[in-house]
Motif scaffolding. Structure first.
Motif, PDB file in Angstrom:
ATOM      1  N   GLY A   4       3.999 -23.080  89.493  1.00  0.00           N
ATOM      2  CA  GLY A   4       3.281 -24.316  89.025  1.00  0.00           C
ATOM      3  C   GLY A   4       2.035 -23.861  88.157  1.00  0.00           C
ATOM      4  O   GLY A   4       1.803 -22.770  87.853  1.00  0.00           O
ATOM      5  N   GLN A   5       1.362 -24.844  87.857  1.00  0.00           N
ATOM      6  CA  GLN A   5       0.108 -24.956  87.183  1.00  0.00           C
ATOM      7  C   GLN A   5      -1.186 -25.545  87.655  1.00  0.00           C
ATOM      8  O   GLN A   5      -0.913 -26.556  88.322  1.00  0.00           O
ATOM      9  CB  GLN A   5       0.330 -25.329  85.672  1.00  0.00           C
ATOM     10  CG  GLN A   5       1.094 -24.349  84.731  1.00  0.00           C
ATOM     11  CD  GLN A   5       1.141 -24.735  83.392  1.00  0.00           C
ATOM     12  OE1 GLN A   5       1.118 -25.828  83.128  1.00  0.00           O
ATOM     13  NE2 GLN A   5       1.187 -23.731  82.531  1.00  0.00           N
ATOM     14  N   SER A   6      -2.199 -25.202  87.329  1.00  0.00           N
ATOM     15  CA  SER A   6      -3.478 -25.998  87.864  1.00  0.00           C
ATOM     16  C   SER A   6      -4.203 -26.095  86.718  1.00  0.00           C
ATOM     17  O   SER A   6      -5.051 -25.299  86.385  1.00  0.00           O
ATOM     18  CB  SER A   6      -4.095 -25.253  89.113  1.00  0.00           C
ATOM     19  OG  SER A   6      -5.334 -25.966  89.351  1.00  0.00           O
ATOM     20  N   PRO A   7      -4.428 -26.972  86.142  1.00  0.00           N
ATOM     21  CA  PRO A   7      -5.431 -27.430  84.990  1.00  0.00           C
ATOM     22  C   PRO A   7      -6.896 -27.833  85.363  1.00  0.00           C
ATOM     23  O   PRO A   7      -6.889 -28.381  86.511  1.00  0.00           O
ATOM     24  CB  PRO A   7      -4.953 -28.591  84.213  1.00  0.00           C
ATOM     25  CG  PRO A   7      -3.857 -29.215  84.964  1.00  0.00           C
ATOM     26  CD  PRO A   7      -3.439 -28.331  86.036  1.00  0.00           C
ATOM     27  N   LEU A   8      -7.985 -27.307  84.932  1.00  0.00           N
ATOM     28  CA  LEU A   8      -9.302 -27.545  85.467  1.00  0.00           C
ATOM     29  C   LEU A   8      -9.768 -28.165  84.297  1.00  0.00           C
ATOM     30  O   LEU A   8     -10.127 -27.399  83.013  1.00  0.00           O
ATOM     31  CB  LEU A   8      -9.943 -26.349  86.020  1.00  0.00           C
ATOM     32  CG  LEU A   8     -11.247 -26.311  86.275  1.00  0.00           C
ATOM     33  CD1 LEU A   8     -11.555 -27.305  87.428  1.00  0.00           C
ATOM     34  CD2 LEU A   8     -11.895 -24.732  86.569  1.00  0.00           C
ATOM     35  N   ALA A   9     -10.555 -29.081  84.310  1.00  0.00           N
ATOM     36  CA  ALA A   9     -11.579 -29.736  83.151  1.00  0.00           C
ATOM     37  C   ALA A   9     -12.838 -29.545  83.742  1.00  0.00           C
ATOM     38  O   ALA A   9     -13.265 -30.073  84.710  1.00  0.00           O
ATOM     39  CB  ALA A   9     -11.135 -30.984  82.891  1.00  0.00           C
ATOM     40  N   ILE A  10     -14.007 -29.025  82.731  1.00  0.00           N
ATOM     41  CA  ILE A  10     -15.216 -28.904  83.192  1.00  0.00           C
ATOM     42  C   ILE A  10     -15.956 -29.732  82.155  1.00  0.00           C
ATOM     43  O   ILE A  10     -15.905 -29.432  80.745  1.00  0.00           O
ATOM     44  CB  ILE A  10     -15.687 -27.656  83.326  1.00  0.00           C
ATOM     45  CG1 ILE A  10     -14.784 -26.892  84.226  1.00  0.00           C
ATOM     46  CG2 ILE A  10     -17.288 -27.378  83.829  1.00  0.00           C
ATOM     47  CD1 ILE A  10     -15.104 -25.342  84.061  1.00  0.00           C
ATOM     48  N   GLY A  11     -16.742 -30.908  82.382  1.00  0.00           N
ATOM     49  CA  GLY A  11     -17.575 -31.603  81.382  1.00  0.00           C
ATOM     50  C   GLY A  11     -18.827 -30.996  81.564  1.00  0.00           C
ATOM     51  O   GLY A  11     -19.460 -31.268  82.960  1.00  0.00           O
TER      52      GLY A  11
END
Length: 172
Positions: free
Chosen positions: A21-28
């Motif tokens: 699987g994958q795990s996207p992480l977004a940081i603003g």
């Protein structure tokens, strides 16, 4: 509000037979010192007669290096979990599965978005919160070294830490 800067990361997750699987992480990151992280993960591991699926979705708000609030929901092998937490004057108020909130003390880090806490205690002891199930872990944080980690064609200087105690974790 529009983020002053944004970062996207995608982590590939591996099982014993390859990609799981994958795990996207977004940081603003915002001009007032606020950071908002959003994480999604889905892992599927299949054996001959068994299939395990783990799914996780979370959002955390940090301000000046201190976590302020978060919410998460997960499905772990069919078991549904929800968690929300908020920094209050009395400590962290944590609600599991929509239940009554409990106060758990001062949390410095979570298992979702592992980062160096703004202030390290003299003893190196920290309280971490499992973003999945709401359990807290007393850990000792030891700075190991500063390392250069490759990110694409470039490198980034990272501090390596070891968290030891109720759980053992390597962090960068």
């Amino acid at each position: 509000a529009v983020a002053a800067s944004a970062e996207q990361r995608t982590y590939d997750m591996l099982g014993c037979r390859g990609a799981a699987g994958q795990s996207p992480l977004a940081i603003g990151r915002y001009g007032d010192g606020t950071e908002i992280t959003t994480t999604d993960a889905k892992v599927t591991v299949a054996w001959t007669v068994f299939k395990y699926v783990y799914e996780f979705h979370a959002q955390e708000q940090w301000r000046h290096g201190q976590v302020q609030q978060w919410s998460s929901r997960a499905v772990d092998g069919g078991k549904r979990l929800t968690l929300s937490a908020l920094r209050t004057e009395r400590g962290w108020q944590v609600s599991k599965m929509g239940g009554s909130p409990t106060i758990v003390g001062e949390v410095q880090l979570t298992t979702n978005y592992l980062r160096q806490p703004a202030a390290m205690s003299a003893s190196g002891r920290l309280l971490g919160l499992d973003a999945d199930n709401g359990k807290t872990y007393d850990v000792r944080c030891v700075h190991v070294a500063q390392e250069e980690n490759p990110i694409g064609a470039a490198g980034i200087a990272c501090n390596a830490f070891v968290f030891q105690g109720a759980v053992d974790v390597d962090g960068w």
